[in-house]
Design a protein around this motif. Structure first.
Motif, short mmCIF file in Angstrom:
data_model
loop_
_atom_site.label_atom_id
_atom_site.label_comp_id
_atom_site.label_asym_id
_atom_site.label_seq_id
_atom_site.Cartn_x
_atom_site.Cartn_y
_atom_site.Cartn_z
N GLU A 1 29.43 53.64 36.27
CA GLU A 1 30.83 53.23 36.12
C GLU A 1 31.71 54.44 35.81
O GLU A 1 32.84 54.54 36.26
N SER A 2 31.17 55.36 35.00
CA SER A 2 31.93 56.57 34.68
C SER A 2 32.19 57.39 35.94
O SER A 2 33.27 57.93 36.14
N SER A 3 31.16 57.44 36.82
CA SER A 3 31.31 58.18 38.07
C SER A 3 32.35 57.54 38.96
O SER A 3 33.14 58.21 39.62
N GLU A 4 32.38 56.20 38.98
CA GLU A 4 33.33 55.48 39.82
C GLU A 4 34.76 55.69 39.33
O GLU A 4 35.67 55.91 40.11
N THR A 5 34.97 55.62 38.03
CA THR A 5 36.32 55.74 37.49
C THR A 5 36.85 57.16 37.62
O THR A 5 38.06 57.38 37.60
N SER A 6 35.97 58.14 37.77
CA SER A 6 36.41 59.52 37.92
C SER A 6 36.74 59.85 39.37
O SER A 6 37.07 60.98 39.69
N GLY A 7 36.59 58.84 40.26
CA GLY A 7 36.99 59.05 41.65
C GLY A 7 35.88 59.51 42.55
O GLY A 7 36.09 59.81 43.72
N LYS A 8 34.67 59.61 42.06
CA LYS A 8 33.55 60.05 42.88
C LYS A 8 33.06 58.90 43.75
O LYS A 8 33.12 57.75 43.37
N LYS A 9 32.53 59.26 44.92
CA LYS A 9 31.99 58.27 45.83
C LYS A 9 30.70 57.70 45.29
O LYS A 9 29.83 58.44 44.84
N LYS A 10 30.57 56.38 45.31
CA LYS A 10 29.36 55.74 44.77
C LYS A 10 28.14 56.07 45.63
O LYS A 10 28.17 55.93 46.84
N LYS A 11 27.09 56.51 45.00
CA LYS A 11 25.86 56.84 45.71
C LYS A 11 24.66 56.12 45.13
O LYS A 11 23.53 56.43 45.46
N LYS A 12 24.89 55.15 44.24
CA LYS A 12 23.81 54.43 43.59
C LYS A 12 23.96 52.93 43.79
O LYS A 12 25.07 52.42 43.91
N GLU A 13 22.84 52.27 43.80
CA GLU A 13 22.81 50.81 43.74
C GLU A 13 21.82 50.45 42.63
O GLU A 13 20.66 50.82 42.69
N ILE A 14 22.30 49.76 41.61
CA ILE A 14 21.47 49.43 40.45
C ILE A 14 21.27 47.93 40.38
O ILE A 14 22.15 47.14 40.70
N GLY A 15 20.09 47.51 39.95
CA GLY A 15 19.81 46.09 39.81
C GLY A 15 18.45 45.84 39.18
O GLY A 15 17.82 46.75 38.64
N PHE A 16 18.02 44.60 39.24
CA PHE A 16 16.70 44.26 38.71
C PHE A 16 16.08 43.17 39.56
O PHE A 16 16.75 42.48 40.34
N LEU A 17 14.76 43.03 39.43
CA LEU A 17 14.03 42.02 40.17
C LEU A 17 12.98 41.39 39.27
O LEU A 17 12.50 42.00 38.31
N VAL A 18 12.62 40.14 39.57
CA VAL A 18 11.57 39.43 38.84
C VAL A 18 10.85 38.54 39.85
O VAL A 18 11.47 37.99 40.76
N GLY A 19 9.52 38.43 39.70
CA GLY A 19 8.81 37.67 40.71
C GLY A 19 7.47 37.13 40.26
O GLY A 19 6.95 37.46 39.18
N LEU A 20 6.91 36.30 41.12
CA LEU A 20 5.60 35.68 40.91
C LEU A 20 4.53 36.56 41.53
O LEU A 20 4.66 36.97 42.69
N GLN A 21 3.49 36.84 40.77
CA GLN A 21 2.44 37.76 41.20
C GLN A 21 1.09 37.06 41.35
O GLN A 21 0.78 36.14 40.61
N ARG A 22 0.29 37.57 42.29
CA ARG A 22 -1.13 37.21 42.40
C ARG A 22 -1.90 38.51 42.40
O ARG A 22 -1.74 39.37 43.28
N SER A 23 -2.73 38.71 41.38
CA SER A 23 -3.43 39.99 41.24
C SER A 23 -4.93 39.78 41.12
O SER A 23 -5.41 38.70 40.78
N ASP A 24 -5.66 40.86 41.42
CA ASP A 24 -7.12 40.83 41.29
C ASP A 24 -7.62 42.23 40.96
O ASP A 24 -6.90 43.22 41.10
N LEU A 25 -8.86 42.28 40.52
CA LEU A 25 -9.54 43.55 40.24
C LEU A 25 -10.73 43.66 41.18
O LEU A 25 -11.56 42.75 41.27
N ASP A 26 -10.82 44.78 41.88
CA ASP A 26 -11.92 45.01 42.81
C ASP A 26 -12.97 45.91 42.15
O ASP A 26 -12.74 47.10 41.95
N TYR A 27 -14.09 45.31 41.79
CA TYR A 27 -15.19 46.05 41.18
C TYR A 27 -16.23 46.39 42.26
O TYR A 27 -16.63 45.51 43.02
N ASN A 28 -16.70 47.64 42.29
CA ASN A 28 -17.73 47.98 43.26
C ASN A 28 -19.06 47.30 42.93
O ASN A 28 -19.90 47.07 43.79
#
Length: 208
Positions: free
Chosen positions: A24-51
């Protein structure tokens, strides 16, 4: 465990607010925006591969959990090629059945910033790159008995991320990704263990 999760959430939130304030500081100082900020959350399916699993009569099952991360997209070439960095929390693990005995392994990782190269192809964005994880907790559960097994696993993990997502109205987004382990996370010399994780997620882009 609850205290650790709370502490992680506070750290991630502080980091996000700091990055947001810088943008926001960068935007108010007149600089061109070069970032996109956000967050994500999701459902996972995980496993462990044992030899060692293939050498014994063991039935494997994936575990379901919730994970998420904050992200920043740094523009490299317009909107088409960006460098995506993330910081998140991802539970991983697996369930194993030997006869009538069921054992769960539950690992919790703080995912350090991933360096993901993201390319926009029409309405679809695809990305790939490495990710470093820090092991927070490791528990083994058999019946009602839970045991701390953190000593059996390495503190860090190197993995790779492949994903795709689309932007939706109201700055929302949806995507899918696959995270697979590259490094052996077992401290036991005779055991080679790697993680695998599928994730279906939604997110919010706070800055376009």
């Amino acid at each position: 465990m609850k205290r650790k999760v709370t502490s992680i959430t506070i750290v991630l939130l502080c980091l996000f607010l700091n990055l947001s304030a810088q943008t926001e500081s960068s935007e108010t100082s007149g600089k061109k925006k070069k970032k996109e900020i956000g967050f994500l959350v999701g459902l996972q399916r995980s496993d462990l591969d044992y030899n060692a699993i293939s050498q014994t009569n063991v039935s494997e099952e994936s575990k379901t959990s919730l994970g998420g991360a904050f992200f920043i997209n740094w523009r490299l070439i317009g909107h088409f090629i960006t460098l995506r960095t993330e910081l998140g929390y991802y539970p991983k693990g697996g369930t194993y059945k030997v006869g009538n005995t069921v054992e769960e392994t539950n690992l919790a990782y703080l995912a350090a910033p991933a360096a993901l190269l993201q390319v926009k192809m029409g309405f679809l964005k695809v990305y790939a790159g490495p990710q470093w994880g820090l092991l927070l907790t490791a528990k083994s559960k058999t019946g009602n008995t839970e045991t701390d097994v953190k000593a059996a696993f390495k503190t860090t993990e190197l993995s790779a991320v492949l994903g795709a997502e689309i932007n939706l109205p109201l700055r929302l987004m949806a995507g899918v990704r696959y995270n697979f382990g590259i490094s052996n996370i077992s401290e036991i010399p005779t055991v080679d263990t790697k993680t695998g994780l599928y994730m279906l997620y939604v997110g919010l882009r706070l800055h376009k």
